[in-house]
Motif scaffolding. Structure first.
Motif, PDB file in Angstrom:
ATOM      1  N   GLN A  13      -9.216  92.481 -31.586  1.00 63.67           N
ATOM      2  CA  GLN A  13      -8.453  92.216 -32.798  1.00 63.67           C
ATOM      3  C   GLN A  13      -7.032  91.746 -32.506  1.00 63.67           C
ATOM      4  O   GLN A  13      -6.358  91.187 -33.384  1.00 63.67           O
ATOM      5  CB  GLN A  13      -8.429  93.458 -33.697  1.00 63.67           C
ATOM      6  CG  GLN A  13      -7.675  94.650 -33.120  1.00 63.67           C
ATOM      7  CD  GLN A  13      -8.551  95.546 -32.267  1.00 63.67           C
ATOM      8  OE1 GLN A  13      -9.438  95.064 -31.582  1.00 63.67           O
ATOM      9  NE2 GLN A  13      -8.300  96.846 -32.320  1.00 63.67           N
ATOM     10  N   PHE A  18      -9.689  83.552 -31.415  1.00 69.13           N
ATOM     11  CA  PHE A  18     -10.910  84.254 -31.828  1.00 69.13           C
ATOM     12  C   PHE A  18     -11.675  84.758 -30.607  1.00 69.13           C
ATOM     13  O   PHE A  18     -12.039  83.994 -29.725  1.00 69.13           O
ATOM     14  CB  PHE A  18     -11.785  83.323 -32.658  1.00 69.13           C
ATOM     15  CG  PHE A  18     -13.078  83.957 -33.125  1.00 69.13           C
ATOM     16  CD1 PHE A  18     -13.077  85.186 -33.765  1.00 69.13           C
ATOM     17  CD2 PHE A  18     -14.284  83.310 -32.931  1.00 69.13           C
ATOM     18  CE1 PHE A  18     -14.259  85.772 -34.198  1.00 69.13           C
ATOM     19  CE2 PHE A  18     -15.476  83.873 -33.367  1.00 69.13           C
ATOM     20  CZ  PHE A  18     -15.452  85.111 -33.993  1.00 69.13           C
ATOM     21  N   TRP A 157     -21.537  87.059 -33.001  1.00 63.70           N
ATOM     22  CA  TRP A 157     -20.154  86.638 -33.247  1.00 63.70           C
ATOM     23  C   TRP A 157     -20.041  85.293 -33.954  1.00 63.70           C
ATOM     24  O   TRP A 157     -18.946  84.834 -34.254  1.00 63.70           O
ATOM     25  CB  TRP A 157     -19.384  86.603 -31.925  1.00 63.70           C
ATOM     26  CG  TRP A 157     -18.967  87.973 -31.476  1.00 63.70           C
ATOM     27  CD1 TRP A 157     -19.757  88.916 -30.856  1.00 63.70           C
ATOM     28  CD2 TRP A 157     -17.689  88.570 -31.637  1.00 63.70           C
ATOM     29  NE1 TRP A 157     -19.033  90.054 -30.625  1.00 63.70           N
ATOM     30  CE2 TRP A 157     -17.752  89.879 -31.091  1.00 63.70           C
ATOM     31  CE3 TRP A 157     -16.482  88.144 -32.184  1.00 63.70           C
ATOM     32  CZ2 TRP A 157     -16.675  90.741 -31.075  1.00 63.70           C
ATOM     33  CZ3 TRP A 157     -15.389  89.002 -32.175  1.00 63.70           C
ATOM     34  CH2 TRP A 157     -15.487  90.289 -31.627  1.00 63.70           C
ATOM     35  N   PRO A 219     -18.226  91.426 -34.488  1.00 67.26           N
ATOM     36  CA  PRO A 219     -16.842  91.174 -34.910  1.00 67.26           C
ATOM     37  C   PRO A 219     -16.377  92.144 -35.999  1.00 67.26           C
ATOM     38  O   PRO A 219     -15.201  92.489 -36.071  1.00 67.26           O
ATOM     39  CB  PRO A 219     -16.884  89.734 -35.432  1.00 67.26           C
ATOM     40  CG  PRO A 219     -18.323  89.467 -35.749  1.00 67.26           C
ATOM     41  CD  PRO A 219     -19.106  90.275 -34.766  1.00 67.26           C
ATOM     42  N   GLU A 220     -17.308  92.598 -36.844  1.00 69.27           N
ATOM     43  CA  GLU A 220     -16.937  93.516 -37.919  1.00 69.27           C
ATOM     44  C   GLU A 220     -16.376  94.832 -37.391  1.00 69.27           C
ATOM     45  O   GLU A 220     -15.614  95.518 -38.093  1.00 69.27           O
ATOM     46  CB  GLU A 220     -18.159  93.806 -38.815  1.00 69.27           C
ATOM     47  CG  GLU A 220     -18.608  92.631 -39.653  1.00 69.27           C
ATOM     48  CD  GLU A 220     -19.610  91.732 -38.938  1.00 69.27           C
ATOM     49  OE1 GLU A 220     -20.250  90.917 -39.611  1.00 69.27           O
ATOM     50  OE2 GLU A 220     -19.738  91.849 -37.694  1.00 69.27           O
ATOM     51  N   ASN A 223     -12.582  94.458 -37.470  1.00 65.68           N
ATOM     52  CA  ASN A 223     -12.017  93.839 -38.678  1.00 65.68           C
ATOM     53  C   ASN A 223     -11.988  92.316 -38.591  1.00 65.68           C
ATOM     54  O   ASN A 223     -11.048  91.671 -39.055  1.00 65.68           O
ATOM     55  CB  ASN A 223     -10.603  94.375 -38.946  1.00 65.68           C
ATOM     56  CG  ASN A 223     -10.609  95.838 -39.329  1.00 65.68           C
ATOM     57  OD1 ASN A 223     -11.490  96.292 -40.062  1.00 65.68           O
ATOM     58  ND2 ASN A 223      -9.644  96.593 -38.819  1.00 65.68           N
ATOM     59  N   LEU A 224     -13.018  91.753 -37.978  1.00 62.08           N
ATOM     60  CA  LEU A 224     -13.182  90.305 -37.900  1.00 62.08           C
ATOM     61  C   LEU A 224     -14.538  89.944 -38.490  1.00 62.08           C
ATOM     62  O   LEU A 224     -15.382  90.818 -38.715  1.00 62.08           O
ATOM     63  CB  LEU A 224     -13.100  89.832 -36.438  1.00 62.08           C
ATOM     64  CG  LEU A 224     -11.800  90.107 -35.690  1.00 62.08           C
ATOM     65  CD1 LEU A 224     -11.968  89.782 -34.206  1.00 62.08           C
ATOM     66  CD2 LEU A 224     -10.663  89.276 -36.268  1.00 62.08           C
ATOM     67  N   GLY A 228     -14.739  83.551 -36.706  1.00 60.24           N
ATOM     68  CA  GLY A 228     -13.291  83.666 -36.669  1.00 60.24           C
ATOM     69  C   GLY A 228     -12.615  83.828 -38.000  1.00 60.24           C
ATOM     70  O   GLY A 228     -11.394  83.720 -38.097  1.00 60.24           O
ATOM     71  N   TYR A 229     -13.379  84.099 -39.052  1.00 60.78           N
ATOM     72  CA  TYR A 229     -12.771  84.312 -40.361  1.00 60.78           C
ATOM     73  C   TYR A 229     -12.032  85.643 -40.389  1.00 60.78           C
ATOM     74  O   TYR A 229     -12.396  86.585 -39.701  1.00 60.78           O
ATOM     75  CB  TYR A 229     -13.829  84.311 -41.466  1.00 60.78           C
ATOM     76  CG  TYR A 229     -14.524  82.996 -41.663  1.00 60.78           C
ATOM     77  CD1 TYR A 229     -13.824  81.881 -42.118  1.00 60.78           C
ATOM     78  CD2 TYR A 229     -15.878  82.859 -41.393  1.00 60.78           C
ATOM     79  CE1 TYR A 229     -14.460  80.675 -42.309  1.00 60.78           C
ATOM     80  CE2 TYR A 229     -16.529  81.651 -41.569  1.00 60.78           C
ATOM     81  CZ  TYR A 229     -15.815  80.557 -42.023  1.00 60.78           C
ATOM     82  OH  TYR A 229     -16.448  79.370 -42.189  1.00 60.78           O
ATOM     83  N   ALA A 230     -11.015  85.729 -41.210  1.00 60.48           N
ATOM     84  CA  ALA A 230     -10.343  87.004 -41.437  1.00 60.48           C
ATOM     85  C   ALA A 230     -11.201  87.847 -42.382  1.00 60.48           C
ATOM     86  O   ALA A 230     -12.003  87.324 -43.150  1.00 60.48           O
ATOM     87  CB  ALA A 230      -8.964  86.779 -42.035  1.00 60.48           C
TER      88      ALA A 230
END
Length: 433
Positions: A13, A18, A157, A219-220, A223-224, A228-230
């Motif tokens: 994070q 990313f 990912w 990624p979750e 907090n991703l 590569g999205y927020a």
């Protein structure tokens, strides 16, 4: 929640870009690290090891078959472990086990002689049982678990750009797999088969440290989101709407079986062909160098196909790939039947190269696209058991075909009959989503 970055200095994070691209790199290396447990990594050792242990070609092939079959019983369970514990833990122990197994393989002659002295009799059965056990270890850890965990992690990912990302990974993997028989053969010529296995074992022990530092499951967890999205509200809602199939539900769909079986056919044919490649070409008066050299044009074909089809996979139906792969299997089967002429070599290169390229697409991209990511480990673990079983029976079936019937070409007839069955069964395949 468990500490997902324990024993690691890397915080996804807080990375300047990313972290999925780091996952892409290290995950691809992880698939390459499984080569010693893959058929391309074992096949080069076949002749020197069987001769050193005093085993015949059929006995050595049967040990490979039994060891691989036993491993298939646990590979599906490894998929459940992946869903429960994540890629990092599963890949670490798989890499560690593979390294230990290779070290044991390097001293297999000494172990065999020790067993003979302990039990007081000399028989082919002792080295046969020893190699069965060792093949179980390297096939389960290498071909099965390390490959599955590394490939699934990459797919976790990425979502929208899954095909494009897999094309990058596939190029790396295809180059590594295709060149590995030549590199390992050179290593054996320079240092002997025992030291060669020890060198690869040391490399795997080093890679275990890399896994602890860089492997991350989802990624979750940091907090991703994929690609590569927020983690904003809108994207989170889209992720929650993804339909996730359990293994039980996936097995109720025709697509699961047809895609799984065509991948199993690829595993069967490539394993049997690769395991006996020197003997297959030798039966048609080709040299060992000419036999091994076929992997280079095959790899070029596979890289081109996988790159092109991976990029397109984000936009087209995967049913098209299913039928192209079936057609490639037909070409490869005809190549074995016509190997006595140059056209047979061309058919083998084109057929096996195309199948290899599409295998990289279907086995990585199709499953998360068709069935979601939540139960990806259990689904791909079950599919991996198909591949392991197919690769288990292939060397022995190829071997008995040659020693009993006098030619490998009869395998081509069996392959064509199975492909016809798959073509008929695939006509009504559709995306479960």
């Amino acid at each position: 929640m468990r500490d997902l970055t324990k024993i690691s200095l890397v915080k996804p994070q807080k990375f300047p870009f990313f972290y999925g691209y780091v996952v892409l790199f290290i995950g691809s290396i992880g698939v390459l690290a499984s080569i010693p447990g893959q058929t391309v990594g074992v096949s080069v050792f076949t002749d020197p090891v069987k001769d050193a242990l005093g085993l015949s070609r059929n006995e050595f092939s049967n040990a490979y078959m039994l060891g691989t079959l036993i491993s298939s019983a646990l590979v599906a369970r490894a998929g459940i472990w992946f869903d429960a514990y994540g890629a990092r833990i599963v890949a670490f122990f798989a890499s560690l086990l593979l390294g230990v197994s290779l070290w044991l393989c390097s001293v297999s002659v000494e172990i065999s002689e020790g067993l003979k002295a302990f039990f007081g009799f000399k028989s082919w059965l002792l080295p046969f049982l020893l190699m069965t056990f060792l093949f179980f270890l390297i096939r389960f850890s290498g071909q099965g678990v390390l490959t599955m965990a590394s490939r699934n992690m990459i797919m976790m990912w990425f979502k929208k750009n899954r095909g494009k990302i897999n094309s990058i990974s596939s190029i790396t993997v295809s180059l590594g797999f295709s060149s590995s028989p030549i590199l390992i053969n050179s290593l054996i010529d320079d240092h002997g088969w025992e030291v060669s296995w020890q060198i690869m074992a040391i490399c795997l022990f080093i890679f275990c440290f890399c896994i602890l530092q860089l492997y991350r499951n989802r990624p979750e967890d940091f907090n991703l989101l994929p690609d590569g999205y927020a983690m904003d509200e809108e994207q989170q809602k889209k992720e929650e709407n993804e339909v996730n199939f359990t293994l039980k539900k996936a097995k109720e769909t025709r697509a699961f079986w047809m895609f799984g079986l065509v991948l199993a056919f690829n595993s069967f044919y490539v394993t049997g062909f690769t395991f006996h490649v020197v003997s297959i070409f030798g039966s048609q008066d080709y040299s060992k160098a000419e036999a091994i050299a076929i992997f280079l044009p095959m790899s070029v074909t596979a890289i081109f196909v996988s790159t092109f089809c991976n990029i397109l996979s984000d936009y087209i139906q995967h049913k098209i790939y299913l039928f192209v792969m079936l057609g490639s299997g037909v070409l490869a089967s005809l190549g074995l039947l016509l190997l006595s002429s140059p056209i047979g070599v061309y058919l083998l290169v084109g057929g096996l190269g195309t199948m290899g390229g599409l295998f990289a697409v279907i086995n990585a991209v199709t499953w998360p696209r068709f069935y979601g990511r939540k139960y990806l480990g259990s689904i791909t673990g079950k599919v991996m058991s198909f591949l392991v079983i197919a690769s288990a029976v292939a060397p022995s079936l190829f071997s008995y075909c040659y020693t009993t019937l006098g030619s490998y070409r009869y395998i081509g007839y069996v392959a064509l009959a199975f492909l016809l069955f798959l073509v008929i069964g695939s006509l009504k395949v559709k995306n479960p989503q």
